[in-house]
Design a protein around this motif. Structure first.
Motif, PDB file in Angstrom:
ATOM      1  N   ALA A 291       0.851  -1.191   0.000  1.00  0.00           N
ATOM      2  CA  ALA A 291       0.000   0.000   0.000  1.00  0.00           C
ATOM      3  C   ALA A 291       0.882   1.235   0.000  1.00  0.00           C
ATOM      4  O   ALA A 291       2.004   1.211   0.496  1.00  0.00           O
ATOM      5  N   ASN A 292       0.361   2.310  -0.588  1.00  0.00           N
ATOM      6  CA  ASN A 292       1.028   3.606  -0.510  1.00  0.00           C
ATOM      7  C   ASN A 292       0.022   4.596   0.053  1.00  0.00           C
ATOM      8  O   ASN A 292      -0.928   4.985  -0.627  1.00  0.00           O
ATOM      9  N   ARG A 293       0.243   4.976   1.309  1.00  0.00           N
ATOM     10  CA  ARG A 293      -0.723   5.838   1.982  1.00  0.00           C
ATOM     11  C   ARG A 293      -0.626   7.281   1.506  1.00  0.00           C
ATOM     12  O   ARG A 293      -1.578   8.043   1.628  1.00  0.00           O
ATOM     13  N   ALA A 294       0.530   7.643   0.942  1.00  0.00           N
ATOM     14  CA  ALA A 294       0.671   8.999   0.397  1.00  0.00           C
ATOM     15  C   ALA A 294      -0.163   9.158  -0.872  1.00  0.00           C
ATOM     16  O   ALA A 294      -0.754  10.216  -1.121  1.00  0.00           O
ATOM     17  N   ASN A 295      -0.216   8.092  -1.680  1.00  0.00           N
ATOM     18  CA  ASN A 295      -0.963   8.138  -2.939  1.00  0.00           C
ATOM     19  C   ASN A 295      -2.357   7.523  -2.831  1.00  0.00           C
ATOM     20  O   ASN A 295      -3.144   7.622  -3.765  1.00  0.00           O
ATOM     21  N   GLY A 296      -2.613   6.813  -1.734  1.00  0.00           N
ATOM     22  CA  GLY A 296      -3.905   6.157  -1.558  1.00  0.00           C
ATOM     23  C   GLY A 296      -4.068   4.935  -2.434  1.00  0.00           C
ATOM     24  O   GLY A 296      -5.191   4.564  -2.796  1.00  0.00           O
ATOM     25  N   THR A 297      -2.952   4.272  -2.766  1.00  0.00           N
ATOM     26  CA  THR A 297      -3.017   3.124  -3.672  1.00  0.00           C
ATOM     27  C   THR A 297      -2.747   1.820  -2.924  1.00  0.00           C
ATOM     28  O   THR A 297      -2.114   1.816  -1.869  1.00  0.00           O
ATOM     29  N   PHE A 298      -3.217   0.713  -3.519  1.00  0.00           N
ATOM     30  CA  PHE A 298      -3.031  -0.620  -2.938  1.00  0.00           C
ATOM     31  C   PHE A 298      -2.702  -1.589  -4.065  1.00  0.00           C
ATOM     32  O   PHE A 298      -3.217  -1.469  -5.179  1.00  0.00           O
ATOM     33  N   SER A 299      -1.847  -2.549  -3.765  1.00  0.00           N
ATOM     34  CA  SER A 299      -1.406  -3.511  -4.780  1.00  0.00           C
ATOM     35  C   SER A 299      -2.576  -4.315  -5.333  1.00  0.00           C
ATOM     36  O   SER A 299      -3.484  -4.718  -4.606  1.00  0.00           O
ATOM     37  N   ASN A 300      -2.510  -4.579  -6.653  1.00  0.00           N
ATOM     38  CA  ASN A 300      -3.507  -5.447  -7.280  1.00  0.00           C
ATOM     39  C   ASN A 300      -3.216  -6.914  -7.033  1.00  0.00           C
ATOM     40  O   ASN A 300      -4.099  -7.758  -7.162  1.00  0.00           O
ATOM     41  N   GLU A 301      -1.938  -7.213  -6.683  1.00  0.00           N
ATOM     42  CA  GLU A 301      -1.527  -8.600  -6.456  1.00  0.00           C
ATOM     43  C   GLU A 301      -0.656  -8.689  -5.200  1.00  0.00           C
ATOM     44  O   GLU A 301       0.537  -9.009  -5.284  1.00  0.00           O
ATOM     45  N   PRO A 302      -1.230  -8.418  -4.023  1.00  0.00           N
ATOM     46  CA  PRO A 302      -0.423  -8.407  -2.796  1.00  0.00           C
ATOM     47  C   PRO A 302       0.229  -9.748  -2.477  1.00  0.00           C
ATOM     48  O   PRO A 302       1.357  -9.796  -1.988  1.00  0.00           O
ATOM     49  N   LYS A 303      -0.456 -10.850  -2.765  1.00  0.00           N
ATOM     50  CA  LYS A 303       0.121 -12.168  -2.490  1.00  0.00           C
ATOM     51  C   LYS A 303       1.335 -12.426  -3.374  1.00  0.00           C
ATOM     52  O   LYS A 303       2.320 -13.016  -2.930  1.00  0.00           O
ATOM     53  N   LYS A 304       1.265 -11.986  -4.613  1.00  0.00           N
ATOM     54  CA  LYS A 304       2.364 -12.201  -5.545  1.00  0.00           C
ATOM     55  C   LYS A 304       3.607 -11.425  -5.111  1.00  0.00           C
ATOM     56  O   LYS A 304       4.727 -11.950  -5.156  1.00  0.00           O
ATOM     57  N   ILE A 305       3.444 -10.168  -4.673  1.00  0.00           N
ATOM     58  CA  ILE A 305       4.606  -9.369  -4.273  1.00  0.00           C
ATOM     59  C   ILE A 305       5.256  -9.954  -3.022  1.00  0.00           C
ATOM     60  O   ILE A 305       6.476  -9.970  -2.879  1.00  0.00           O
ATOM     61  N   VAL A 306       4.444 -10.497  -2.111  1.00  0.00           N
ATOM     62  CA  VAL A 306       4.992 -11.136  -0.915  1.00  0.00           C
ATOM     63  C   VAL A 306       5.784 -12.385  -1.310  1.00  0.00           C
ATOM     64  O   VAL A 306       6.896 -12.608  -0.813  1.00  0.00           O
ATOM     65  N   GLU A 307       5.233 -13.173  -2.207  1.00  0.00           N
ATOM     66  CA  GLU A 307       5.932 -14.386  -2.627  1.00  0.00           C
ATOM     67  C   GLU A 307       7.225 -14.050  -3.375  1.00  0.00           C
ATOM     68  O   GLU A 307       8.239 -14.734  -3.225  1.00  0.00           O
ATOM     69  N   ASN A 308       7.190 -12.973  -4.158  1.00  0.00           N
ATOM     70  CA  ASN A 308       8.416 -12.533  -4.841  1.00  0.00           C
ATOM     71  C   ASN A 308       9.496 -12.141  -3.831  1.00  0.00           C
ATOM     72  O   ASN A 308      10.682 -12.427  -4.028  1.00  0.00           O
TER      73      ASN A 308
END
Length: 289
Positions: free
Chosen positions: A261-278
């Motif tokens: 997540a980016n709280r400055a931009n108000g954005t959230f990952s579309n694939e949070p599980k994938k980034i964690v696994e990476n």
């Protein structure tokens, strides 16, 4: 000095109380994850599983990755859980559980947190990796210990002045990571910065549902803080406890953060599980280099 039964609590099989582990069950290289289900995601990359156990939220698997023996443990959420996990791991390697006395030879563990986090800076995007150069303790758990020699007073004073820190809150503490372990895990793919560690998810991280905050501007003050090249890049709930207790107990620690997540931009990952696994794969490969 013999440690009393009430202070060092063991299960009936001789394992340490909360983690349900014996010394032979763990490696010197230990990965921390918050979610107990993430332990199996890490362990799926092991060629061989040697041992597994679980008690409450504390799940442990020890195995080998590319020939290297590694332990992965779920800590649950928050600095209070880290207090349990790190003290009990240290007891496994530095206290003789049979005699309840300190071992003459100290053993250092390598502890790597792999966790999710939210960026506070607009230039650190979602789906990136961040290595915590320092941890900023704003939750107060470490203040139960003698922490005078592990902090960075100049950064701490500047932070308190910048944020008009309330005297009713625990005094902030800034702890550096393990330089040796940090160099091993760093690459040009990695952002670095100060990771702030809160003691809760809602009010302590500036979220408002029904309860008003003590300082509604605190998040903005944290986001804008800068001391020379240092700035607070992300916010989570474990890193300062890991860094502080590791320094006090003589272990090496680094926190690897998947920015979902980016709280400055108000954005959230579309694939949070994938980034964690990476990030899991990246970290495992760095450990065996």
């Amino acid at each position: 000095m013999t440690i009393q039964d009430s202070e060092l609590i063991l299960n009936s099989d001789g394992s340490i109380y909360h983690l349900n582990l014996k010394p032979e069950h763990i490696s010197k290289d230990i990965i921390f994850v918050g979610d107990q289900y993430r332990v199996d995601i890490v362990a799926n990359y092991f060629e061989h599983i040697e041992f597994s156990t679980q008690k409450r939220e504390f799940r442990t698997i020890t195995g080998t990755y590319k020939g290297k023996r590694i332990t992965v443990i779920s800590t649950g959420i928050g600095p209070d859980n880290i207090d349990i996990v790190l003290n009990e791991l240290d007891a496994l390697v530095n206290i003789n559980l049979d005699t309840r006395t300190l071992k003459e030879k100290h053993t250092s563990l390598n502890i790597i947190r792999i966790g999710t986090s939210g960026s506070l800076q607009s230039d650190i995007p979602v789906d990136s990796f961040l290595l915590s150069s320092h941890a900023l303790d704003i939750n107060g758990m470490l203040r139960s210990y003698q922490v005078e020699n592990i902090g960075n007073p100049d950064i701490e004073k500047a932070f308190m002045k910048h944020t008009s820190w309330s005297i009713h809150k625990a005094t902030p503490l800034v702890i550096k990571n393990s330089s040796k372990l940090g160099k091993k895990l760093f690459s040009d793919k990695i952002f670095t910065g100060i990771t702030a560690t809160a003691g809760g998810f809602y009010g302590p991280q500036g979220r408002v549902l029904r309860l008003p905050l003590q300082d509604i501007e605190l998040n903005k003050k944290i986001d804008s803080f800068k001391y020379h090249e240092h700035k607070v890049t992300n916010l989570e709930m474990e890193t300062s406890a890991i860094y502080g207790l590791s320094k006090l107990l003589g272990h090496n620690a680094v926190s690897m953060n998947a920015i979902i997540a980016n709280r400055a931009n108000g954005t959230f990952s579309n694939e949070p599980k994938k980034i964690v696994e990476n990030l899991i794969v990246y970290t495992l490969n760095k450990l065996v280099e």
